[in-house]
Motif scaffolding. Structure first.
Motif, PDB file in Angstrom:
ATOM      1  N   PRO A 151       0.275  76.834 -83.025  1.00 23.72           N
ATOM      2  CA  PRO A 151       0.002  78.093 -82.321  1.00 23.72           C
ATOM      3  C   PRO A 151      -1.475  78.317 -82.063  1.00 23.72           C
ATOM      4  CG  PRO A 151       1.554  78.442 -84.125  1.00 23.72           C
ATOM      5  CD  PRO A 151       1.006  77.057 -84.282  1.00 23.72           C
ATOM      6  N   ARG A 152      -2.321  77.869 -82.975  1.00 24.97           N
ATOM      7  CA  ARG A 152      -3.756  78.059 -82.792  1.00 24.97           C
ATOM      8  C   ARG A 152      -4.298  77.145 -81.688  1.00 24.97           C
ATOM      9  NH1 ARG A 152      -6.380  78.338 -88.754  1.00 24.97           N
ATOM     10  NH2 ARG A 152      -4.804  76.818 -89.376  1.00 24.97           N
ATOM     11  N   LEU A 153      -3.762  75.935 -81.608  1.00 19.97           N
ATOM     12  CA  LEU A 153      -4.153  75.052 -80.502  1.00 19.97           C
ATOM     13  C   LEU A 153      -3.703  75.620 -79.166  1.00 19.97           C
ATOM     14  CD1 LEU A 153      -3.349  71.455 -81.842  1.00 19.97           C
ATOM     15  CD2 LEU A 153      -5.593  72.494 -81.543  1.00 19.97           C
ATOM     16  N   ALA A 154      -2.490  76.177 -79.142  1.00 19.55           N
ATOM     17  CA  ALA A 154      -1.970  76.748 -77.892  1.00 19.55           C
ATOM     18  C   ALA A 154      -2.820  77.923 -77.420  1.00 19.55           C
ATOM     19  CB  ALA A 154      -0.519  77.183 -78.095  1.00 19.55           C
ATOM     20  N   ALA A 155      -3.464  78.622 -78.372  1.00 20.81           N
ATOM     21  CA  ALA A 155      -4.296  79.777 -78.019  1.00 20.81           C
ATOM     22  C   ALA A 155      -5.745  79.394 -77.728  1.00 20.81           C
ATOM     23  CB  ALA A 155      -4.252  80.803 -79.151  1.00 20.81           C
ATOM     24  N   ALA A 156      -6.118  78.139 -77.949  1.00 19.43           N
ATOM     25  CA  ALA A 156      -7.512  77.700 -77.790  1.00 19.43           C
ATOM     26  C   ALA A 156      -7.550  76.494 -76.852  1.00 19.43           C
ATOM     27  CB  ALA A 156      -8.121  77.351 -79.142  1.00 19.43           C
ATOM     28  N   THR A 202     -16.981  85.371 -89.506  1.00 14.34           N
ATOM     29  CA  THR A 202     -15.982  86.121 -88.745  1.00 14.34           C
ATOM     30  C   THR A 202     -16.441  86.252 -87.303  1.00 14.34           C
ATOM     31  OG1 THR A 202     -15.401  87.398 -90.727  1.00 14.34           O
ATOM     32  CG2 THR A 202     -14.664  88.269 -88.605  1.00 14.34           C
ATOM     33  N   ALA A 203     -15.594  85.829 -86.373  1.00 12.32           N
ATOM     34  CA  ALA A 203     -15.910  85.921 -84.958  1.00 12.32           C
ATOM     35  C   ALA A 203     -15.698  87.354 -84.462  1.00 12.32           C
ATOM     36  CB  ALA A 203     -15.025  84.959 -84.168  1.00 12.32           C
ATOM     37  N   GLU A 204     -16.183  87.643 -83.257  1.00 15.13           N
ATOM     38  CA  GLU A 204     -15.997  88.976 -82.673  1.00 15.13           C
ATOM     39  C   GLU A 204     -14.518  89.310 -82.523  1.00 15.13           C
ATOM     40  OE1 GLU A 204     -18.108  89.340 -79.039  1.00 15.13           O
ATOM     41  OE2 GLU A 204     -20.101  89.093 -79.953  1.00 15.13           O
ATOM     42  N   SER A 205     -13.698  88.291 -82.331  1.00 18.00           N
ATOM     43  CA  SER A 205     -12.260  88.490 -82.191  1.00 18.00           C
ATOM     44  C   SER A 205     -11.585  88.834 -83.517  1.00 18.00           C
ATOM     45  CB  SER A 205     -11.618  87.225 -81.622  1.00 18.00           C
ATOM     46  OG  SER A 205     -11.788  86.135 -82.525  1.00 18.00           O
ATOM     47  N   GLY A 206     -12.312  88.656 -84.614  1.00 19.94           N
ATOM     48  CA  GLY A 206     -11.748  88.905 -85.931  1.00 19.94           C
ATOM     49  C   GLY A 206     -11.277  87.651 -86.643  1.00 19.94           C
ATOM     50  N   SER A 207     -11.280  86.515 -85.965  1.00 17.04           N
ATOM     51  CA  SER A 207     -10.820  85.280 -86.589  1.00 17.04           C
ATOM     52  C   SER A 207     -11.898  84.712 -87.505  1.00 17.04           C
ATOM     53  CB  SER A 207     -10.453  84.242 -85.521  1.00 17.04           C
ATOM     54  OG  SER A 207     -11.588  83.877 -84.765  1.00 17.04           O
ATOM     55  N   LEU A 257      -7.297  80.329 -94.150  1.00 18.41           N
ATOM     56  CA  LEU A 257      -7.276  81.764 -94.439  1.00 18.41           C
ATOM     57  C   LEU A 257      -7.093  82.602 -93.180  1.00 18.41           C
ATOM     58  CD1 LEU A 257     -10.204  82.000 -97.029  1.00 18.41           C
ATOM     59  CD2 LEU A 257      -7.745  82.106 -97.493  1.00 18.41           C
ATOM     60  N   ASP A 258      -7.282  82.014 -92.021  1.00 23.68           N
ATOM     61  CA  ASP A 258      -7.215  82.774 -90.777  1.00 23.68           C
ATOM     62  C   ASP A 258      -5.768  83.048 -90.385  1.00 23.68           C
ATOM     63  OD1 ASP A 258      -8.754  83.756 -88.276  1.00 23.68           O
ATOM     64  OD2 ASP A 258      -7.137  82.519 -87.466  1.00 23.68           O
ATOM     65  N   ARG A 259      -5.484  84.284 -89.990  1.00 22.29           N
ATOM     66  CA  ARG A 259      -4.143  84.671 -89.524  1.00 22.29           C
ATOM     67  C   ARG A 259      -4.233  85.416 -88.197  1.00 22.29           C
ATOM     68  NH1 ARG A 259      -3.666  82.217 -93.665  1.00 22.29           N
ATOM     69  NH2 ARG A 259      -2.050  82.390 -95.272  1.00 22.29           N
ATOM     70  N   SER A 260      -5.263  85.134 -87.421  1.00 22.03           N
ATOM     71  CA  SER A 260      -5.538  85.935 -86.222  1.00 22.03           C
ATOM     72  C   SER A 260      -4.661  85.579 -85.032  1.00 22.03           C
ATOM     73  CB  SER A 260      -7.017  85.783 -85.832  1.00 22.03           C
ATOM     74  OG  SER A 260      -7.318  84.423 -85.512  1.00 22.03           O
ATOM     75  N   VAL A 261      -4.016  84.408 -85.063  1.00 19.42           N
ATOM     76  CA  VAL A 261      -3.208  83.968 -83.926  1.00 19.42           C
ATOM     77  C   VAL A 261      -1.737  83.959 -84.326  1.00 19.42           C
ATOM     78  CG1 VAL A 261      -2.698  82.071 -82.343  1.00 19.42           C
ATOM     79  CG2 VAL A 261      -5.065  82.573 -82.972  1.00 19.42           C
ATOM     80  N   GLN A 262      -0.917  84.657 -83.594  1.00 11.11           N
ATOM     81  CA  GLN A 262       0.518  84.678 -83.850  1.00 11.11           C
ATOM     82  C   GLN A 262       1.226  83.695 -82.922  1.00 11.11           C
ATOM     83  OE1 GLN A 262       1.970  86.388 -86.359  1.00 11.11           O
ATOM     84  NE2 GLN A 262      -0.116  86.997 -86.930  1.00 11.11           N
ATOM     85  N   SER A 263       2.282  83.081 -83.427  1.00 10.58           N
ATOM     86  CA  SER A 263       3.050  82.153 -82.609  1.00 10.58           C
ATOM     87  C   SER A 263       3.710  82.896 -81.449  1.00 10.58           C
ATOM     88  CB  SER A 263       4.118  81.458 -83.457  1.00 10.58           C
ATOM     89  OG  SER A 263       4.930  80.639 -82.646  1.00 10.58           O
ATOM     90  N   ARG A 264       3.687  82.298 -80.287  1.00 10.56           N
ATOM     91  CA  ARG A 264       4.293  82.915 -79.101  1.00 10.56           C
ATOM     92  C   ARG A 264       5.738  82.483 -78.906  1.00 10.56           C
ATOM     93  NH1 ARG A 264      -0.805  81.624 -74.985  1.00 10.56           N
ATOM     94  NH2 ARG A 264      -2.405  82.749 -76.176  1.00 10.56           N
ATOM     95  N   LEU A 265       6.254  81.710 -79.827  1.00  5.71           N
ATOM     96  CA  LEU A 265       7.619  81.227 -79.683  1.00  5.71           C
ATOM     97  C   LEU A 265       8.615  82.353 -79.916  1.00  5.71           C
ATOM     98  CD1 LEU A 265       7.626  77.788 -81.545  1.00  5.71           C
ATOM     99  CD2 LEU A 265       7.009  78.297 -79.179  1.00  5.71           C
ATOM    100  N   THR A 266       9.732  82.298 -79.190  1.00  2.00           N
ATOM    101  CA  THR A 266      10.820  83.218 -79.453  1.00  2.00           C
ATOM    102  C   THR A 266      11.499  82.829 -80.763  1.00  2.00           C
ATOM    103  OG1 THR A 266      12.451  81.867 -78.289  1.00  2.00           O
ATOM    104  CG2 THR A 266      11.204  83.480 -76.974  1.00  2.00           C
ATOM    105  N   VAL A 267      12.280  83.740 -81.327  1.00  2.00           N
ATOM    106  CA  VAL A 267      13.004  83.440 -82.552  1.00  2.00           C
ATOM    107  C   VAL A 267      13.928  82.245 -82.336  1.00  2.00           C
ATOM    108  CG1 VAL A 267      14.735  84.311 -84.170  1.00  2.00           C
ATOM    109  CG2 VAL A 267      12.852  85.779 -83.447  1.00  2.00           C
TER     110      VAL A 267
END
Length: 482
Positions: free
Chosen positions: A132-137, A40-45, A101-111
């Motif tokens: 979404p995880r690539l977009a955040a990293a 587990t990273a410091e960010s919680g991921s 198992l990781d759910r730490s990154v939420q998609s930034r897309l609008t509905v």
């Protein structure tokens, strides 16, 4: 001396890694398993160390190969958990592994953007998906799904098969190619996506250093595999439109084979390319059926043998308990993440009167009801349901549960003789790649074996109990909004 060719398969699951060896008739001749360790990273991921996992896989390979003649291995392939991947930087170095198992990154897309993308990528972009995880990293320049990372480590070739590529939300399921629209939507035009290679295609040869580490001859063909659920569906013998499989393990995905992609207008199900060219699968997943049951068993019957518990339930009355347990089994809703944030168990009081076996039986019944609900959802999307029986494979297909699924769904269940259906399906890919069979369909027909058939039994008050379970499930959904 037997000289029949052997096929070596790596299976990078959610809870463990495996090395399996099959012969060309589909019989498993060797198996080595080891649990995974996540950090587990410091960010919680959550993440894992690719170097440690690779060392574990090499160890598993050597353990499995110790009981066969390594000279009989004619091909190697791999399968893995969906959504997990290894990220690489611009210089091609492995940064870290990102598990499913990781759910730490939420998609930034609008509905609106997600709705527009759904018919193209076949799933609602969410926290589990790669895009979404690539977009955040921004440090990740390219990635490989875990099965493709294993094949890269073996052969030095970076490529992905369509069944794994589709799980990224960057793949056009209709064109079976990377989607320019999805790439632009997620802002990933500066990233490098892997080449695409169909399942059952030779990627390259086993490199000399890895061959030496495993104790194998160098130059063995390394063949493209696929996502564990699609490989499991193939391992269950699904080879054509209208056939269906339930892969019963940690979760319980139902996959219906189609000859064209079909999109749910309500965005509940997911649509993916199948391993066979020109075929797709429509999926509705009952989610964490096996994992939830295993955890409940640990809590209320610690130390009890799984086989003995199943035997005790099988020998009891066929009547259902009718107790709704919502502890992880779900009705798939791709748009809302599929899993309820609340769970619960409902009993007429006093609770003290219930034995552990009754609670475990109720948990299996509820998991079977979740399968029925997802089966009904597939029927709604298709407007018809041609499958004559439900094929089942996986660890949870070895006990009493297949009978409860047949009873709950009032649908025959055919259990595969081989429990490791994802590994078997991957072995079919390996065998096809080296020409032991003309194509994947021929490999599946030759290597799959059907085991026990479970016919549905008449169950008193079945529909009443099922509707009670659905009411409990929906009530918990309302509780989550309170």
């Amino acid at each position: 001396m037997k000289t029949e060719p052997l096929l070596l398969v790596f299976d990078v699951g959610t809870g463990s890694g495996r090395c399996l060896i099959f012969d060309s008739n589909g019989y498993q001749v060797a198996r080595a398993v080891s649990p995974w360790h996540y950090q587990t990273a410091e960010s919680g991921s959550l993440f894992f160390d690719p170097q440690r996992w690779w060392a574990d896989l090499i160890k598993l390979g050597r353990e499995a190969l110790a009981v066969v003649d390594p000279g009989r291995i004619v091909a190697i392939s791999a399968t893995s958990q969906r959504h997990g991947f290894v990220g690489f930087n611009l210089e091609g170095q492995e940064l870290y592994g990102w598990p499913n198992l990781d759910r730490s990154v939420q998609s930034r897309l609008t509905v609106g953007a997600a709705e527009h993308l759904y018919p193209t990528v076949g799933r609602w972009p969410g926290a589990i998906h790669t895009a979404p995880r690539l977009a955040a990293a921004s440090s990740i320049y390219t990635f490989l799904p875990l099965s493709d990372w294993v094949l890269y480590r073996l052969s030095g070739v970076k490529a992905s098969d369509p069944s794994q590529a589709a799980e990224s939300c960057l793949f056009d399921i209709n064109l079976r190619d990377w989607s320019a629209t999805a790439i632009q939507t997620f802002g990933l035009a500066d990233r490098l996506l892997p080449d695409l290679q169909s399942s059952g295609t030779i990627l390259g040869e086993l490199s000399n250093p890895i061959a030496k580490a495993l104790g194998l001859p160098s130059g063995i063909p390394v063949v493209s595999g696929g996502a564990d659920t699609q490989c499991g569906t193939l391992g269950c013998g699904v080879v054509g439109p209208g056939e269906m499989a339930l892969i019963a393990g940690t979760s319980a995905p139902l996959q219906l084979c189609l000859d064209q992609p079909l999109i749910d207008p309500l965005c509940r199900t997911i649509t993916s390319p199948y391993l066979l060219e020109g075929q797709w699968v429509l999926e509705s997943n009952a989610m964490f059926t096996g994992l939830s049951y295993a955890r409940l068993s640990e809590l209320i019957a610690p130390g009890q043998d799984f086989g003995e518990l199943n035997q005790a339930m099988a020998s009891a009355s066929p009547e259902f308990t009718g107790l709704p347990l919502c502890i992880g089994s779900s009705i798939m809703d791709s748009r809302h993440g599929s899993l309820l944030p609340w769970g619960g168990m409902l009993f007429p009081l006093p609770f003290a009167r219930y034995e552990p076996l009754t609670l475990l039986r109720a948990a299996l019944e509820s998991a079977a009801f979740a399968v029925r609900a997802n089966l009904e959802q597939l029927k709604q999307v298709c407007n018809h349901f041609p499958a004559e029986s439900l094929r089942m494979g996986g660890g949870a297909a070895r006990g009493f549960w297949p009978q409860l699924v047949a009873d709950s769904c009032q649908h025959p269940v055919l259990v595969s003789e081989e429990a490791e259906v994802s590994g078997l399906g991957t072995a079919m890919c390996a065998a096809t790649g080296v020409g032991l069979f003309a194509d994947l369909k021929a490999a599946a027909l030759a290597m799959h074996r059907t085991g026990q058939k479970f016919e549905p039994r008449p169950i008193k008050s079945l529909d009443h109990f099922y509707q009670r379970w659905r009411a409990a499930y929906q009530g918990l959904a309302r509780l989550a909004l309170a």
